[in-house]
Design an enzyme around this catalytic site. Structure first.
Site, short mmCIF file in Angstrom:
data_model
loop_
_atom_site.label_atom_id
_atom_site.label_comp_id
_atom_site.label_asym_id
_atom_site.label_seq_id
_atom_site.Cartn_x
_atom_site.Cartn_y
_atom_site.Cartn_z
N HIS A 19 0.82 -1.21 0.00
CA HIS A 19 0.00 0.00 0.00
C HIS A 19 0.85 1.26 0.00
O HIS A 19 0.36 2.34 -0.31
CB HIS A 19 -0.91 -0.02 1.23
CG HIS A 19 -2.33 0.35 0.97
ND1 HIS A 19 -2.94 0.31 -0.26
CD2 HIS A 19 -3.30 0.76 1.83
CE1 HIS A 19 -4.20 0.69 -0.16
NE2 HIS A 19 -4.44 0.97 1.10
N ASN A 66 -6.89 6.03 3.53
CA ASN A 66 -8.32 6.27 3.28
C ASN A 66 -8.73 7.73 3.46
O ASN A 66 -9.84 8.09 3.12
CB ASN A 66 -9.17 5.37 4.18
CG ASN A 66 -9.02 3.90 3.82
OD1 ASN A 66 -8.39 3.54 2.84
ND2 ASN A 66 -9.59 3.04 4.63
N ASP A 91 -0.77 2.38 -5.41
CA ASP A 91 -0.83 0.95 -5.68
C ASP A 91 -2.15 0.57 -6.33
O ASP A 91 -3.17 1.23 -6.16
CB ASP A 91 -0.68 0.18 -4.36
CG ASP A 91 -1.82 0.48 -3.39
OD1 ASP A 91 -2.66 -0.41 -3.16
OD2 ASP A 91 -1.88 1.61 -2.87
N ASN A 112 -9.62 3.06 -2.00
CA ASN A 112 -10.22 3.99 -1.03
C ASN A 112 -9.50 5.33 -0.95
O ASN A 112 -10.13 6.36 -0.69
CB ASN A 112 -10.32 3.34 0.35
CG ASN A 112 -11.36 2.25 0.38
OD1 ASN A 112 -12.36 2.30 -0.34
ND2 ASN A 112 -11.15 1.25 1.21
#
Length: 185
Positions: A19, A66, A91, A112
């Site tokens: 991530h 997020n 990513d 997200n």
């Protein structure tokens, strides 16, 4: 002037995870341009460099993935930058490990962080580079996958991919998103 913003999660706990590939790209660009990042005028770290006679701000949000939209919105506002001159790096599970794709805009694709950016900016029209992290994980294990480190074999692929992604980002700075897409997609 341009902004290159890499997405990830802050803290050593997330360093090296899939991530955080956007953060890794920013680190690679910073090293290439001899730029040091420090606290910015919002929830992000920033460093200023130059490429091909153009000022470039490299940015890493200090928000969690997020909530990336808050940092991106504040950075764009602070530097009074047109979204066409901002490249968001992140990513993507939909791409095989090591693949990259540049786009001038589009949906979040289920990401997200991008979803939050689109919501906070009120548009999906911003250039982006997606870096494939693969989707070889058991059903229901998406979160564990994106928050895990790359295997040794994947790390070798990703190191080469980050070099290509850096070249694509530099092409974006010199020639724009269309030329970068033509050369790197």
């Amino acid at each position: 002037m341009a902004l290159i913003i890499g997405l990830g999660n802050p803290g050593s706990k997330y360093a090296g995870t899939r991530h955080n590939i956007g953060f890794e790209l920013i680190d690679r660009l910073a090293q290439s341009m001899s730029v040091r990042l420090g606290p910015g005028k919002g929830p992000f770290h920033v460093g200023k460099g130059n490429h091909a006679g153009r000022s470039v701000y490299l940015i890493k949000p200090t928000t969690y993935m997020n909530n990336s939209g808050d940092a991106v919105r504040q950075a764009v506002h602070w530097y009074k930058e047109d979204l066409d001159d901002c490249l968001i790096c992140y990513d993507d599970l939909a791409l095989d490990t090591g693949d990259i794709r540049l786009r001038p805009g589009g949906s979040s694709g289920g990401h997200n962080g991008i979803k939050d950016i689109i919501q906070k900016l009120g548009t999906n029209a911003f250039p982006r580079i997606r870096i494939g992290i693969g989707n070889d994980f058991p059903q229901g294990q998406q979160v564990q996958h994106v928050l895990s480190p790359f295997t040794k074999k994947e790390r070798e692929i990703i190191d080469t991919t980050l070099d290509r992604a850096a070249d694509a980002a530099f092409c974006f700075l010199r020639e724009g998103i269309e030329e970068a897409m033509n050369n790197f997609n």
